[in-house]
Write a protein that holds these residues in place. Structure first.
Motif, PDB file in Angstrom:
ATOM      1  N   ARG A   1     -31.339 -33.329 -11.768  1.00  0.00           N
ATOM      2  CA  ARG A   1     -30.314 -33.920 -12.623  1.00  0.00           C
ATOM      3  C   ARG A   1     -29.738 -32.825 -13.516  1.00  0.00           C
ATOM      4  NH1 ARG A   1     -30.819 -38.897 -16.914  1.00  0.00           N
ATOM      5  NH2 ARG A   1     -28.800 -38.458 -17.794  1.00  0.00           N
ATOM      6  N   PRO A   2     -28.426 -32.730 -13.599  1.00  0.00           N
ATOM      7  CA  PRO A   2     -27.826 -31.676 -14.421  1.00  0.00           C
ATOM      8  C   PRO A   2     -28.020 -31.933 -15.919  1.00  0.00           C
ATOM      9  CG  PRO A   2     -26.137 -33.138 -13.554  1.00  0.00           C
ATOM     10  CD  PRO A   2     -27.438 -33.552 -12.933  1.00  0.00           C
ATOM     11  N   VAL A   3     -28.004 -30.854 -16.665  1.00  0.00           N
ATOM     12  CA  VAL A   3     -28.051 -30.950 -18.124  1.00  0.00           C
ATOM     13  C   VAL A   3     -26.645 -31.272 -18.599  1.00  0.00           C
ATOM     14  CG1 VAL A   3     -28.506 -29.665 -20.239  1.00  0.00           C
ATOM     15  CG2 VAL A   3     -29.952 -29.294 -18.235  1.00  0.00           C
ATOM     16  N   LEU A   4     -26.524 -32.292 -19.421  1.00  0.00           N
ATOM     17  CA  LEU A   4     -25.210 -32.725 -19.904  1.00  0.00           C
ATOM     18  C   LEU A   4     -24.975 -32.250 -21.323  1.00  0.00           C
ATOM     19  CD1 LEU A   4     -25.183 -36.362 -18.509  1.00  0.00           C
ATOM     20  CD2 LEU A   4     -24.238 -34.313 -17.481  1.00  0.00           C
ATOM     21  N   PRO A   5     -23.760 -31.916 -21.715  1.00  0.00           N
ATOM     22  CA  PRO A   5     -22.537 -32.033 -20.926  1.00  0.00           C
ATOM     23  C   PRO A   5     -22.458 -30.941 -19.864  1.00  0.00           C
ATOM     24  CG  PRO A   5     -22.018 -31.025 -23.029  1.00  0.00           C
ATOM     25  CD  PRO A   5     -23.482 -31.395 -23.056  1.00  0.00           C
ATOM     26  N   CYS A   6     -21.724 -31.226 -18.804  1.00  0.00           N
ATOM     27  CA  CYS A   6     -21.517 -30.226 -17.762  1.00  0.00           C
ATOM     28  C   CYS A   6     -20.123 -30.380 -17.161  1.00  0.00           C
ATOM     29  CB  CYS A   6     -22.587 -30.315 -16.683  1.00  0.00           C
ATOM     30  SG  CYS A   6     -22.461 -31.726 -15.597  1.00  0.00           S
ATOM     31  N   VAL A   7     -19.688 -29.304 -16.512  1.00  0.00           N
ATOM     32  CA  VAL A   7     -18.394 -29.268 -15.842  1.00  0.00           C
ATOM     33  C   VAL A   7     -18.675 -28.975 -14.371  1.00  0.00           C
ATOM     34  CG1 VAL A   7     -16.177 -28.058 -15.678  1.00  0.00           C
ATOM     35  CG2 VAL A   7     -17.235 -28.434 -17.916  1.00  0.00           C
ATOM     36  N   ALA A   8     -18.032 -29.726 -13.482  1.00  0.00           N
ATOM     37  CA  ALA A   8     -18.255 -29.552 -12.044  1.00  0.00           C
ATOM     38  C   ALA A   8     -16.938 -29.686 -11.296  1.00  0.00           C
ATOM     39  CB  ALA A   8     -19.241 -30.607 -11.545  1.00  0.00           C
ATOM     40  N   TYR A   9     -16.893 -29.066 -10.117  1.00  0.00           N
ATOM     41  CA  TYR A   9     -15.746 -29.268  -9.239  1.00  0.00           C
ATOM     42  C   TYR A   9     -15.875 -30.646  -8.606  1.00  0.00           C
ATOM     43  CZ  TYR A   9     -14.708 -24.303  -9.490  1.00  0.00           C
ATOM     44  OH  TYR A   9     -14.392 -23.051  -9.935  1.00  0.00           O
ATOM     45  N   GLY A  10     -14.783 -31.369  -8.562  1.00  0.00           N
ATOM     46  CA  GLY A  10     -14.731 -32.650  -7.876  1.00  0.00           C
ATOM     47  C   GLY A  10     -14.019 -32.478  -6.553  1.00  0.00           C
ATOM     48  N   GLU A  36     -23.012 -37.338 -22.078  1.00  0.00           N
ATOM     49  CA  GLU A  36     -23.858 -38.502 -22.317  1.00  0.00           C
ATOM     50  C   GLU A  36     -23.996 -38.704 -23.814  1.00  0.00           C
ATOM     51  OE1 GLU A  36     -27.580 -40.153 -19.927  1.00  0.00           O
ATOM     52  OE2 GLU A  36     -28.024 -38.281 -20.971  1.00  0.00           O
ATOM     53  N   GLU A  37     -24.685 -37.802 -24.476  1.00  0.00           N
ATOM     54  CA  GLU A  37     -24.944 -37.919 -25.916  1.00  0.00           C
ATOM     55  C   GLU A  37     -23.672 -38.006 -26.752  1.00  0.00           C
ATOM     56  OE1 GLU A  37     -28.020 -37.562 -27.807  1.00  0.00           O
ATOM     57  OE2 GLU A  37     -29.099 -37.971 -25.960  1.00  0.00           O
ATOM     58  N   GLY A  38     -22.703 -37.145 -26.461  1.00  0.00           N
ATOM     59  CA  GLY A  38     -21.472 -37.118 -27.254  1.00  0.00           C
ATOM     60  C   GLY A  38     -20.446 -38.148 -26.838  1.00  0.00           C
ATOM     61  N   LYS A  41     -15.689 -39.081 -26.232  1.00  0.00           N
ATOM     62  CA  LYS A  41     -14.962 -38.102 -27.052  1.00  0.00           C
ATOM     63  C   LYS A  41     -15.357 -36.679 -26.682  1.00  0.00           C
ATOM     64  CE  LYS A  41     -13.708 -36.692 -31.732  1.00  0.00           C
ATOM     65  NZ  LYS A  41     -13.092 -35.530 -31.218  1.00  0.00           N
ATOM     66  N   LEU A  42     -16.655 -36.433 -26.492  1.00  0.00           N
ATOM     67  CA  LEU A  42     -17.095 -35.092 -26.124  1.00  0.00           C
ATOM     68  C   LEU A  42     -16.517 -34.697 -24.769  1.00  0.00           C
ATOM     69  CD1 LEU A  42     -18.732 -32.533 -26.569  1.00  0.00           C
ATOM     70  CD2 LEU A  42     -20.711 -33.723 -25.589  1.00  0.00           C
ATOM     71  N   ALA A  43     -16.573 -35.591 -23.788  1.00  0.00           N
ATOM     72  CA  ALA A  43     -16.027 -35.288 -22.463  1.00  0.00           C
ATOM     73  C   ALA A  43     -14.533 -34.979 -22.556  1.00  0.00           C
ATOM     74  CB  ALA A  43     -16.282 -36.450 -21.504  1.00  0.00           C
ATOM     75  N   GLN A  44     -13.815 -35.750 -23.349  1.00  0.00           N
ATOM     76  CA  GLN A  44     -12.379 -35.519 -23.488  1.00  0.00           C
ATOM     77  C   GLN A  44     -12.084 -34.235 -24.255  1.00  0.00           C
ATOM     78  OE1 GLN A  44     -11.156 -39.299 -25.116  1.00  0.00           O
ATOM     79  NE2 GLN A  44     -10.628 -40.084 -23.091  1.00  0.00           N
ATOM     80  N   ASP A  45     -12.874 -33.915 -25.267  1.00  0.00           N
ATOM     81  CA  ASP A  45     -12.681 -32.663 -26.008  1.00  0.00           C
ATOM     82  C   ASP A  45     -12.878 -31.451 -25.099  1.00  0.00           C
ATOM     83  OD1 ASP A  45     -12.157 -34.093 -28.311  1.00  0.00           O
ATOM     84  OD2 ASP A  45     -14.124 -33.721 -29.223  1.00  0.00           O
ATOM     85  N   LEU A  87     -17.353 -39.796 -17.867  1.00  0.00           N
ATOM     86  CA  LEU A  87     -16.702 -38.855 -16.965  1.00  0.00           C
ATOM     87  C   LEU A  87     -15.228 -38.750 -17.326  1.00  0.00           C
ATOM     88  CD1 LEU A  87     -16.364 -37.178 -14.334  1.00  0.00           C
ATOM     89  CD2 LEU A  87     -16.072 -39.362 -13.134  1.00  0.00           C
ATOM     90  N   THR A  88     -14.772 -37.523 -17.498  1.00  0.00           N
ATOM     91  CA  THR A  88     -13.336 -37.256 -17.623  1.00  0.00           C
ATOM     92  C   THR A  88     -12.960 -36.349 -16.462  1.00  0.00           C
ATOM     93  OG1 THR A  88     -13.328 -37.495 -20.021  1.00  0.00           O
ATOM     94  CG2 THR A  88     -11.509 -36.269 -19.051  1.00  0.00           C
ATOM     95  N   GLU A  89     -11.976 -36.778 -15.684  1.00  0.00           N
ATOM     96  CA  GLU A  89     -11.487 -35.997 -14.557  1.00  0.00           C
ATOM     97  C   GLU A  89     -10.131 -35.404 -14.916  1.00  0.00           C
ATOM     98  OE1 GLU A  89     -13.271 -38.359 -10.732  1.00  0.00           O
ATOM     99  OE2 GLU A  89     -11.374 -39.069 -11.568  1.00  0.00           O
ATOM    100  N   ILE A  90      -9.968 -34.129 -14.612  1.00  0.00           N
ATOM    101  CA  ILE A  90      -8.703 -33.437 -14.835  1.00  0.00           C
ATOM    102  C   ILE A  90      -8.189 -33.024 -13.461  1.00  0.00           C
ATOM    103  CG2 ILE A  90      -7.517 -31.654 -16.166  1.00  0.00           C
ATOM    104  CD1 ILE A  90     -10.321 -31.136 -17.444  1.00  0.00           C
ATOM    105  N   ARG A  91      -6.980 -33.402 -13.133  1.00  0.00           N
ATOM    106  CA  ARG A  91      -6.422 -33.087 -11.820  1.00  0.00           C
ATOM    107  C   ARG A  91      -5.307 -32.050 -11.958  1.00  0.00           C
ATOM    108  NH1 ARG A  91      -7.073 -38.765 -11.731  1.00  0.00           N
ATOM    109  NH2 ARG A  91      -8.868 -39.341 -10.468  1.00  0.00           N
ATOM    110  N   PHE A  92      -5.372 -31.072 -11.057  1.00  0.00           N
ATOM    111  CA  PHE A  92      -4.396 -29.993 -11.026  1.00  0.00           C
ATOM    112  C   PHE A  92      -3.772 -29.886  -9.643  1.00  0.00           C
ATOM    113  CE2 PHE A  92      -7.278 -28.687 -14.374  1.00  0.00           C
ATOM    114  CZ  PHE A  92      -6.436 -28.146 -15.337  1.00  0.00           C
ATOM    115  N   ARG A  93      -2.588 -29.310  -9.613  1.00  0.00           N
ATOM    116  CA  ARG A  93      -1.937 -28.944  -8.353  1.00  0.00           C
ATOM    117  C   ARG A  93      -1.747 -27.439  -8.372  1.00  0.00           C
ATOM    118  NH1 ARG A  93       3.388 -27.634  -6.878  1.00  0.00           N
ATOM    119  NH2 ARG A  93       3.802 -27.984  -4.674  1.00  0.00           N
TER     120      ARG A  93
END
Length: 97
Positions: A1-10, A36-38, A41-45, A87-93
């Protein structure tokens, strides 16, 4: 299980974007920010910081590939069912030659 917060490729979806004179590819990519803990708001920040670094960034790629453009498309924030994570997903082109 990853340590949160974390950033990953989707998801990454790539397709041919060649012209008559140049070979190219168009890529739709998702970067996931998990917290998780934050909470949400933390995910969005964190997502806002990533967006500030990557949107229209003049990145240098290796292997003879040139980044033509990298632009923000949209984002989404969710709390997966039966979970404590956010989960916050950011999509790029991106377009490469």
């Amino acid at each position: 299980r990853p340590v949160l917060p974390c950033v990953a490729y989707g998801e990454i979806d790539s397709r041919d974007y060649s012209t008559a004179s140049e070979r190219g590819e168009e890529h739709f990519l998702t970067i996931e920010v998990w917290s998780e803990e934050g909470g949400r708001k933390l995910a969005q920040d964190i997502a806002v910081r990533i967006l500030a670094l990557l949107d229209d960034a003049p990145l240098v790629l290796g292997g003879g590939i040139a980044l033509v453009s990298l632009f923000y498309r949209n984002s989404r924030s969710a709390r997966p069912a039966k979970g404590k994570q956010f989960l916050t997903e950011i999509r790029f082109r991106a377009v490469t030659e």
